[in-house]
Design an enzyme around this catalytic site. Structure first.
Site, PDB file in Angstrom:
ATOM      1  N   PRO A   2       0.587  -1.383  -0.278  1.00 52.32           N
ATOM      2  CA  PRO A   2       0.101   0.185  -0.105  1.00 52.32           C
ATOM      3  C   PRO A   2       0.936   1.139   0.422  1.00 52.32           C
ATOM      4  O   PRO A   2       1.739   1.049   0.616  1.00 52.32           O
ATOM      5  CB  PRO A   2      -0.865  -0.247   1.018  1.00 52.32           C
ATOM      6  CG  PRO A   2      -0.757  -1.551   1.866  1.00 52.32           C
ATOM      7  CD  PRO A   2       0.714  -1.802   1.328  1.00 52.32           C
ATOM      8  N   GLU A   3       0.561   2.174  -0.803  1.00 52.23           N
ATOM      9  CA  GLU A   3       1.534   3.187  -1.100  1.00 52.23           C
ATOM     10  C   GLU A   3       0.474   4.606   0.464  1.00 52.23           C
ATOM     11  O   GLU A   3      -0.160   4.186   1.174  1.00 52.23           O
ATOM     12  CB  GLU A   3       1.214   4.162  -2.113  1.00 52.23           C
ATOM     13  CG  GLU A   3       1.776   3.284  -2.908  1.00 52.23           C
ATOM     14  CD  GLU A   3       2.702   3.676  -4.538  1.00 52.23           C
ATOM     15  OE1 GLU A   3       2.963   4.465  -3.683  1.00 52.23           O
ATOM     16  OE2 GLU A   3       3.292   3.016  -4.935  1.00 52.23           O
ATOM     17  N   LYS A  55       3.864   5.056   5.899  1.00 47.93           N
ATOM     18  CA  LYS A  55       2.934   3.797   5.173  1.00 47.93           C
ATOM     19  C   LYS A  55       2.223   2.829   7.326  1.00 47.93           C
ATOM     20  O   LYS A  55       2.438   2.006   7.342  1.00 47.93           O
ATOM     21  CB  LYS A  55       3.762   3.121   5.112  1.00 47.93           C
ATOM     22  CG  LYS A  55       4.073   2.964   3.564  1.00 47.93           C
ATOM     23  CD  LYS A  55       4.902   2.777   2.568  1.00 47.93           C
ATOM     24  CE  LYS A  55       5.369   3.126   1.556  1.00 47.93           C
ATOM     25  NZ  LYS A  55       6.007   2.245   0.450  1.00 47.93           N
TER      26      LYS A  55
END
Ligand code: ZN
Length: 285
Positions: A2-3, A55
């Site tokens: 995931p960014e 993150k």
């Protein structure tokens, strides 16, 4: 992986489901979390707020406790109503947080730690808000200093370094380099001061544009000519270069290049004509 924009949106959803409400149930498969809960129960505490830092996702409870999680490659948080069927298997459950309305489930969240305000302030892995591209108190001067300290590394590698600037993941990395016209293999030392500022500004703009209320789950950096929807089946339809190796550049028509880059072997995409190396050298892709 995931960014930063994905974690930001997850934090926003969790904040809406849990924020301001008393916790009615907490379970985890991680002994460090259940130990904390046994000693200083989370049940009855209020969720003060949920925030993303790069993150990392931080859930702050009243009384000075923070659950910090990192999703790495496969972790995710889901929000369900009580009694609603989970979309992932029960054995993937790592953390459950309940209030009277919702059940928040962390699936395969590989990194989870409980912090007191003191331990949170002491730790060095969770980025501070000043270097998070999505925060209002983002400090471009501080990020500039940190980037310049990595002068001998390529800009693409530095963009992924979450202790320099937090929130840019591997897809945004290639997109930021493209929109600023900078070759991903260009060393930071070879960038002008204006280019460094352009990279920082583009990072904030592109990631920020993907956390608007009406943003889709898919990263969008390219809207095309007059196109406003991103419902095409091809996920690269909304990107400038990422995932488009061999296809024509959307600006100049040159063939998009692809190469595995850096110590972590992350894939990079670029247009050799729009993003020349400053010394005119060629990088095979
Ligand atoms: Zn081009």
């Amino acid at each position: 992986m995931p960014e930063g924009d994905t974690i930001f949106r997850t934090a926003r959803s969790l904040g809406r489901a849990l924020g301001g409400q008393a916790i009615t149930g907490f379970r985890s498969t991680y002994p460090n979390l259940t130990r904390f809960h046994d000693d200083a129960p989370l049940t009855g505490r209020i969720v003060d707020r949920v925030e993303s830092r790069g993150k990392w996702l931080l859930i702050h409870f009243s009384g000075g406790a923070t659950l910090a999680t990192h999703m790495l490659m496969n972790g995710s948080w889901h929000i369900y109503r009580h009694g609603e069927r989970w979309l992932k298997p029960r054995f993937d459950m790592r953390i459950v947080i309940e209030n009277s309305s919702y059940v928040a489930v962390g699936f395969r969240v590989p990194v989870a730690e409980m912090h007191t305000p003191e331990s949170l302030a002491r730790q060095r892995r969770i980025p501070t808000t000043e270097i998070d591209v999505l925060r209002d108190d983002f400090d471009a001067g501080e990020v500039t200093r940190r980037m310049v300290a990595h002068a001998g590394e390529t800009i693409a590698d530095v963009l992924l370094n979450q202790s320099v600037m937090a929130g840019v993941g591997n897809e945004f990395k290639s997109e930021v380099c493209f929109v600023t016209g900078i070759h991903p293999y260009c060393k930071v030392a070879a960038l002008s001061a204006d280019q460094v500022q352009a990279v920082i500004a583009a990072s904030r703009k592109l990631v920020g544009a993907n956390v608007l209320e009406d943003s889709s789950d898919r990263i969008v950096t390219y809207l095309g000519r007059g196109r406003r929807t991103t419902h095409e089946s091809d996920p690269t339809a909304s990107l400038w270069v990422y995932g488009r190796a061999g296809e024509p550049c959307r600006r100049c028509g040159e063939r998009i290049r692809r190469r595995i880059q850096g110590d972590d072997a992350r894939v990079t995409f670029w247009c050799p004509r729009c993003q020349p190396m400053p010394d005119g050298s060629d990088i095979d892709g």
